[in-house]
Write a protein that holds these residues in place. Structure first.
Motif, PDB file in Angstrom:
ATOM      1  N   ASP A   1     -19.418   9.224   2.735  1.00 48.21           N
ATOM      2  CA  ASP A   1     -19.567   9.901   1.442  1.00 48.21           C
ATOM      3  C   ASP A   1     -18.990   9.092   0.283  1.00 48.21           C
ATOM      4  OD1 ASP A   1     -16.843  10.123   1.773  1.00 48.21           O
ATOM      5  OD2 ASP A   1     -16.789  12.318   1.817  1.00 48.21           O
ATOM      6  N   GLY A   2     -18.507   7.862   0.566  1.00 41.93           N
ATOM      7  CA  GLY A   2     -18.011   6.989  -0.489  1.00 41.93           C
ATOM      8  C   GLY A   2     -16.521   7.041  -0.726  1.00 41.93           C
ATOM      9  N   ARG A   3     -15.816   7.953  -0.066  1.00 44.54           N
ATOM     10  CA  ARG A   3     -14.366   8.035  -0.202  1.00 44.54           C
ATOM     11  C   ARG A   3     -13.712   6.883   0.542  1.00 44.54           C
ATOM     12  NH1 ARG A   3     -11.753  12.797  -0.843  1.00 44.54           N
ATOM     13  NH2 ARG A   3     -10.475  12.321   0.969  1.00 44.54           N
ATOM     14  N   THR A   4     -12.728   6.244  -0.090  1.00 47.59           N
ATOM     15  CA  THR A   4     -11.988   5.160   0.554  1.00 47.59           C
ATOM     16  C   THR A   4     -10.604   5.679   0.910  1.00 47.59           C
ATOM     17  OG1 THR A   4     -13.209   3.475  -0.660  1.00 47.59           O
ATOM     18  CG2 THR A   4     -11.111   2.808   0.309  1.00 47.59           C
ATOM     19  N   VAL A   5     -10.327   5.768   2.208  1.00 44.46           N
ATOM     20  CA  VAL A   5      -9.121   6.459   2.659  1.00 44.46           C
ATOM     21  C   VAL A   5      -7.959   5.509   2.923  1.00 44.46           C
ATOM     22  CG1 VAL A   5     -10.508   8.301   3.663  1.00 44.46           C
ATOM     23  CG2 VAL A   5      -9.747   6.402   5.110  1.00 44.46           C
ATOM     24  N   GLY A   6      -8.181   4.204   2.886  1.00 41.96           N
ATOM     25  CA  GLY A   6      -7.110   3.256   3.164  1.00 41.96           C
ATOM     26  C   GLY A   6      -7.189   2.027   2.292  1.00 41.96           C
ATOM     27  N   LEU A   7      -6.032   1.492   1.922  1.00 44.79           N
ATOM     28  CA  LEU A   7      -5.956   0.228   1.191  1.00 44.79           C
ATOM     29  C   LEU A   7      -5.572  -0.868   2.177  1.00 44.79           C
ATOM     30  CD1 LEU A   7      -4.145   1.355  -2.098  1.00 44.79           C
ATOM     31  CD2 LEU A   7      -6.617   1.160  -1.646  1.00 44.79           C
ATOM     32  N   GLY A   8      -6.316  -1.955   2.156  1.00 45.35           N
ATOM     33  CA  GLY A   8      -6.148  -2.994   3.149  1.00 45.35           C
ATOM     34  C   GLY A   8      -4.840  -3.741   3.044  1.00 45.35           C
TER      35      GLY A   8
ATOM     36  N   ALA B   1       1.710   2.809  -2.055  1.00 44.03           N
ATOM     37  CA  ALA B   1       0.699   2.160  -1.215  1.00 44.03           C
ATOM     38  C   ALA B   1      -0.074   1.116  -2.005  1.00 44.03           C
ATOM     39  CB  ALA B   1      -0.247   3.206  -0.628  1.00 44.03           C
ATOM     40  N   ALA B   2      -0.418   1.444  -3.252  1.00 39.21           N
ATOM     41  CA  ALA B   2      -1.152   0.491  -4.090  1.00 39.21           C
ATOM     42  C   ALA B   2      -0.308  -0.748  -4.387  1.00 39.21           C
ATOM     43  CB  ALA B   2      -1.589   1.173  -5.391  1.00 39.21           C
ATOM     44  N   TRP B   3       0.971  -0.553  -4.627  1.00 37.50           N
ATOM     45  CA  TRP B   3       1.862  -1.686  -4.929  1.00 37.50           C
ATOM     46  C   TRP B   3       2.063  -2.567  -3.697  1.00 37.50           C
ATOM     47  CZ3 TRP B   3       6.694  -3.586  -3.501  1.00 37.50           C
ATOM     48  CH2 TRP B   3       7.282  -4.504  -4.387  1.00 37.50           C
ATOM     49  N   LEU B   4       2.274  -1.960  -2.545  1.00 40.62           N
ATOM     50  CA  LEU B   4       2.518  -2.740  -1.326  1.00 40.62           C
ATOM     51  C   LEU B   4       1.314  -3.579  -0.926  1.00 40.62           C
ATOM     52  CD1 LEU B   4       4.398  -0.104   0.892  1.00 40.62           C
ATOM     53  CD2 LEU B   4       5.377  -2.194  -0.090  1.00 40.62           C
ATOM     54  N   THR B   5       0.106  -3.132  -1.278  1.00 45.10           N
ATOM     55  CA  THR B   5      -1.100  -3.852  -0.874  1.00 45.10           C
ATOM     56  C   THR B   5      -1.682  -4.709  -1.993  1.00 45.10           C
ATOM     57  OG1 THR B   5      -2.445  -1.908  -1.415  1.00 45.10           O
ATOM     58  CG2 THR B   5      -1.722  -2.139   0.877  1.00 45.10           C
ATOM     59  N   ALA B   6      -0.993  -4.786  -3.137  1.00 44.11           N
ATOM     60  CA  ALA B   6      -1.459  -5.620  -4.247  1.00 44.11           C
ATOM     61  C   ALA B   6      -1.354  -7.104  -3.881  1.00 44.11           C
ATOM     62  CB  ALA B   6      -0.644  -5.322  -5.502  1.00 44.11           C
TER      63      ALA B   6
ATOM     64  N   SER C   1      -4.953  -4.016   9.242  1.00 41.98           N
ATOM     65  CA  SER C   1      -4.544  -2.619   9.093  1.00 41.98           C
ATOM     66  C   SER C   1      -4.748  -2.130   7.668  1.00 41.98           C
ATOM     67  CB  SER C   1      -3.077  -2.452   9.499  1.00 41.98           C
ATOM     68  OG  SER C   1      -2.890  -2.775  10.863  1.00 41.98           O
ATOM     69  N   PHE C   2      -4.406  -0.847   7.466  1.00 45.17           N
ATOM     70  CA  PHE C   2      -4.565  -0.173   6.173  1.00 45.17           C
ATOM     71  C   PHE C   2      -3.386   0.765   5.947  1.00 45.17           C
ATOM     72  CE2 PHE C   2      -8.670  -1.277   7.793  1.00 45.17           C
ATOM     73  CZ  PHE C   2      -9.414  -1.670   6.690  1.00 45.17           C
ATOM     74  N   LEU C   3      -3.165   1.106   4.677  1.00 48.36           N
ATOM     75  CA  LEU C   3      -2.226   2.163   4.321  1.00 48.36           C
ATOM     76  C   LEU C   3      -3.006   3.357   3.799  1.00 48.36           C
ATOM     77  CD1 LEU C   3       0.694   0.258   2.532  1.00 48.36           C
ATOM     78  CD2 LEU C   3       0.482   0.885   4.952  1.00 48.36           C
ATOM     79  N   THR C   4      -2.695   4.535   4.346  1.00 47.27           N
ATOM     80  CA  THR C   4      -3.331   5.770   3.906  1.00 47.27           C
ATOM     81  C   THR C   4      -2.267   6.713   3.345  1.00 47.27           C
ATOM     82  OG1 THR C   4      -3.055   7.003   5.986  1.00 47.27           O
ATOM     83  CG2 THR C   4      -4.958   5.528   5.825  1.00 47.27           C
TER      84      THR C   4
ATOM     85  N   VAL D   1       3.268   7.857   3.411  1.00 48.53           N
ATOM     86  CA  VAL D   1       2.323   6.753   3.583  1.00 48.53           C
ATOM     87  C   VAL D   1       2.220   6.488   5.074  1.00 48.53           C
ATOM     88  CG1 VAL D   1       1.839   4.322   3.105  1.00 48.53           C
ATOM     89  CG2 VAL D   1       2.966   5.738   1.366  1.00 48.53           C
ATOM     90  N   GLN D   2       0.997   6.444   5.598  1.00 50.52           N
ATOM     91  CA  GLN D   2       0.786   6.214   7.032  1.00 50.52           C
ATOM     92  C   GLN D   2      -0.110   4.992   7.242  1.00 50.52           C
ATOM     93  OE1 GLN D   2       2.480   9.979   8.925  1.00 50.52           O
ATOM     94  NE2 GLN D   2       1.877   7.983   9.735  1.00 50.52           N
TER      95      GLN D   2
END
Length: 442
Positions: free
Chosen positions: A151-158, A339-344, A321-324, A106-107
């Motif tokens: 192109d619609g791809r989401t590369v980071g979770l806020g 990454a999904a859990w940390l940004t929930a 920032s974001f997590l990728t 995770v970056q």
């Protein structure tokens, strides 16, 4: 101040030039920089070790989130690798993203870098919009949009955001004959940063000896320009940095503040700025949530109860920032889940409680950690309410090539020439545009 030749170039050429610059930069860094530490591995006990690469303090470890995740997932161990400064971290991350090695699972990515990353190297990152349990509607719409490629791809979770308020010294406002109650203070400049300067003039005319209204012209510029959806580019991708409405308005505000003696002529985050908090040198500062802790640290116990927080003239967000998750991550599925859990919303609320990081997930605002939250240092100001109102109303920013470098040209080159060197605004503007041309042409 008219459109340059760059404004007429096809966007394909601009994107290709930016991608080439990224590749050249990372290959240069690769020769000089060591690899990021912390690649994932299997532990001796059979657990999977997930690595998280960040810059600065994100607070996940400090808030106990890693420990809780490990408790909930006994087969996972988390190891965090921290590089203090983003200007060191990000080039190294790009190096490893291009080469495909040395990556953490995770970056983290700063908001000023996420647009170029999504557009130029998004194919090397996992599309998190397709991750299990991830819904775009969990985040503020403008936050989700920042990390979404064309192109619609989401590369980071806020992760966090930086909705802007104004922090002010009640004692200095009182001595200058200004209101001190936060709602009354907010009404003084509601709706227009030009009113903020008008308050500054009123302060200047009755300022306590040795004090000025605000810290820096660049701070005003940043706060003002982030309130416009189209800052350096319009929605068609055409450059506005040569004189668009947002740039001109923010520049004119900053220059006016500098030339009228409304600022302390300081550069933010440098030592004299830190000392000015301790010395009570200025009375107001544009103030995202992450600055509250900074003020508390620099102003110290002597500032407790003297500072307060009011709504800014216009809603805006500065920072975040974001997590990728790189596609080359060794344990990509497990990294996506982390990454999904940390940004929930639940975890973002806990980070606010522990670190004052303001959530980008609106559901957090109704949770106990934020509902009615006040800051004792700032006169029990209802900080969650103030920042949430700004966050909900902040615009979705249009972003383009070299956003961070363009903004830095204004705040670190042009504006200081006027504020600190007394240079004519037209000459400083020309120097800024030359700096931008150099950055965009790289």
């Amino acid at each position: 101040m008219h459109s340059s030749a760059h404004g007429r170039r096809p966007r394909r050429r601009a994107a290709a030039r930016a991608a080439a610059a990224v590749l050249a930069a990372v290959l240069t860094v690769a020769l000089a920089a060591g690899a990021l530490t912390g690649c994932s591995a299997e532990g001796d006990d059979g657990r999977t070790t997930l690595s998280v690469g960040t810059f600065g303090v994100f607070g996940f470890k400090q808030a106990g989130l890693y420990a809780e995740y490990e408790r909930l997932h006994p087969d996972i161990r988390i190891r965090e690798s921290v590089i203090e400064r983003n200007d060191t971290y990000y080039p190294q991350f790009l190096t490893h993203l291009v080469t495909g090695g040395g990556l953490a699972d995770v970056q983290a990515v700063e908001v000023g870098n996420v647009h170029d990353l999504a557009r130029d190297l998004g194919d090397r990152l996992t599309d998190l919009s397709r991750a299990p349990g991830v819904r775009a509607g969990t985040w503020l719409p403008w936050k989700w949009a920042q990390a979404t490629a064309p192109d619609g791809r989401t590369v980071g979770l806020g992760t966090d955001i930086g909705p802007i308020a104004v922090c002010y010294r009640k004692d200095l406002f009182r001595r200058a004959g200004l209101p001190t109650e936060r709602a009354a203070v907010g009404r003084l400049w509601a709706g227009d940063w030009r009113k903020y300067l008008a308050v500054g003039r009123a302060y200047r005319d009755h300022a306590p000896e040795g004090t000025v209204f605000t810290d820096s012209a660049a701070g005003i510029y940043n706060a003002a320009i982030h309130g416009y959806p189209e800052r350096y580019y319009d929605r068609a991708g055409r450059p506005l940095y040569t004189g668009g409405p947002a740039v001109r308005a923010a520049w004119d505000l900053a220059v006016q503040a500098a030339r009228e003696g409304l600022t302390a002529r300081l550069k933010q985050f440098e030592k004299p700025w830190d000392q000015a908090y301790a010395n009570g040198r200025f009375a107001a500062v544009a103030c995202p949530p992450w600055m509250l802790g900074y003020i508390k640290e620099k102003a110290g116990d002597a500032g407790r109860g003297l500072w307060d927080v009011a709504a800014a003239p216009r809603p805006a967000s500065w920072g975040g920032s974001f997590l990728t998750v790189p596609r080359a991550a060794r344990h990509r599925a497990a990294a996506v889940a982390l990454a999904a859990w940390l940004t929930a919303p639940e975890q973002q609320a806990r980070l606010f409680e522990r670190q004052a990081s303001f959530p980008s997930t609106p559901a957090s605002y109704a949770m106990p950690q934020l509902r009615g939250a006040r800051n004792a240092y700032f006169g029990d100001a209802p900080v969650a309410e103030i920042f949430a109102a700004a966050a909900r109303r902040a615009p979705t920013l249009v972003t383009g090539d070299r956003e961070q470098q363009i903004g830095t040209a204004f705040t670190d080159v042009g504006i200081p020439q006027v504020e600190q060197q007394g240079r004519a605004p037209a000459a400083a503007w020309a120097a800024t545009q030359q700096e931008i041309e150099n950055a965009v042409d790289e």
